[in-house]
Design an enzyme around this catalytic site. Structure first.
Site, short mmCIF file in Angstrom:
data_model
loop_
_atom_site.label_atom_id
_atom_site.label_comp_id
_atom_site.label_asym_id
_atom_site.label_seq_id
_atom_site.Cartn_x
_atom_site.Cartn_y
_atom_site.Cartn_z
N SER A 1 0.82 -1.21 0.00
CA SER A 1 0.00 0.00 0.00
C SER A 1 0.86 1.26 0.00
CB SER A 1 -0.95 -0.05 1.19
OG SER A 1 -2.01 0.86 1.04
N ASP B 1 -6.01 -4.27 -1.81
CA ASP B 1 -4.88 -3.88 -0.97
C ASP B 1 -4.13 -5.09 -0.41
OD1 ASP B 1 -3.51 -2.93 1.61
OD2 ASP B 1 -4.28 -1.03 0.83
#
Length: 358
Positions: A59, A215
């Site tokens: 991320s 993610d």
């Protein structure tokens, strides 16, 4: 006020290269809280005693990783520091330009700013309700993602694929299988970064090679195993942005959701630390020969007190003063760690894995 874009980063006054020791970095994700990692990296680069061999990131950690690597490729240590500064300055700039993000996200950000003073501000409550009732496919049918323009402008992925000065491992989560996918080498791309940072409540899944990704924090935040199998260095420095320890029991719905988020995004790291502790124990007891298993030395830079004081909504707060505040905190923590624990790199772990993670 945002400094001018061409403001130069003060050149590093580095110790002699003979002091440099190889180390791997493991960079957590956490939205705007990744500015803390920016500060850590800036201090480590400026200090010069550690040489980065590989980075595993997720991320916001992935954004920092590719910016650092591309900056090193273009201009060495000072180029890396400049690239990180420009990345986060671009994040702050984009946060002030509404046409780079969907209207509902702009409204949500306004709610975040209001909620800094008013816990139950109407804009914040409205945006939160919208996120709970509708998906990004309904709210954002054009699939606008402000990160795409930011990262594309900051990183030359074609050049990075051909000549990255650091091994990069970026984690994402396969939506259909639930398995972790680690992008590396020629797979390092703009889409890989966006996949690694794709929160499913905010953005549509990122498609790469016919597969869809969310993610990476759900399955590897960050993943440690690529650093064990693909790197020569046995030292791993984890830069945390999700607090492991939070005192007190959350009682409001927002506090509960925040803590659930933190526990979820730390769970994969805790599992890998448990596995590393188990293998280390087997080596220590003579159950495994050193040539059959690697003894990893684990290090950690974290500031749970600071991160626990931040509301979950602050992870999308892109105001420059907030980002630089986190940067300065990261620098301070990194310099303190270097003074107190830096000499252990290459010698022993500076973290008691059992005490901190088990």
């Amino acid at each position: 006020m945002t400094p001018p874009r061409n403001a130069a980063v003060k050149k590093s006054a580095r110790p002699p290269a003979i002091l440099s020791r190889p180390i791997n970095l493991a960079l957590q994700g956490g939205g705007s809280h990744g500015a803390f990692t920016w500060g850590v990296l800036d201090a480590l680069l400026e200090d010069g005693r550690l040489q980065f061999e590989a980075i595993s990131a997720t991320s916001a950690g992935s954004l920092n990783a590719v910016a650092l690597a591309d900056g090193l490729r273009r201009g060495g240590v000072d180029g890396a520091r400049q690239a990180l500064t420009e990345l986060w300055r671009a994040v702050a700039d984009a946060g002030r330009i509404s046409h780079l993000q969907p209207p509902w996200l702009d409204a949500f950000m306004q709610g975040v700013q209001h909620s800094a003073k008013l816990e139950w501000s109407p804009p914040h409550l409205w945006a939160t309700a919208m996120l709970q009732m509708f998906s990004p496919y309904q709210l954002n049918p054009l699939n606008l993602n402000p990160l795409r323009q930011i990262v594309q402008a900051q990183v030359d992925f074609e050049a990075l694929q051909q000549a990255s000065p650091i091994k990069l491992f970026l984690s994402a989560t396969n939506v259909e299988t639930g398995k972790i996918r680690v992008f590396s080498g020629a797979e390092i791309s703009l889409d890989a970064v966006l996949a690694s940072a794709c929160l499913p409540t905010l953005f549509q899944a990122v498609e790469i090679g016919g597969e869809h990704f969310w993610d990476g924090g759900y399955m590897g935040n960050p993943a440690i195993f690529p650093l064990i199998y693909e790197s020569v260095a046995a030292d791993v420095l984890i830069v945390h942005v999700n607090p492991i320890l939070r005192r007190g029991v959350p009682r409001s719905s927002a506090e509960i959701a925040n803590r659930v988020n933190e526990i979820s995004f730390n769970s994969s790291l805790m599992r890998e630390m448990r596995a590393i502790a188990f293998v280390t124990s087997l080596i220590d007891r003579g159950k495994l020969k050193p040539e059959d298993a690697r003894r990893m030395r684990i290090h950690s830079i974290r500031c749970d007190e600071l991160m626990a004081s931040q509301a979950v909504e602050s992870k999308i707060d892109t105001a420059w003063p907030f980002l630089t505040e986190l940067r300065d905190a990261g620098r301070q923590q990194a310099l303190a760690w270097l003074d107190e624990q830096g000499a252990k790199v290459g010698v022993e772990s500076s973290v008691d894995i059992r005490q901190e993670f088990l």
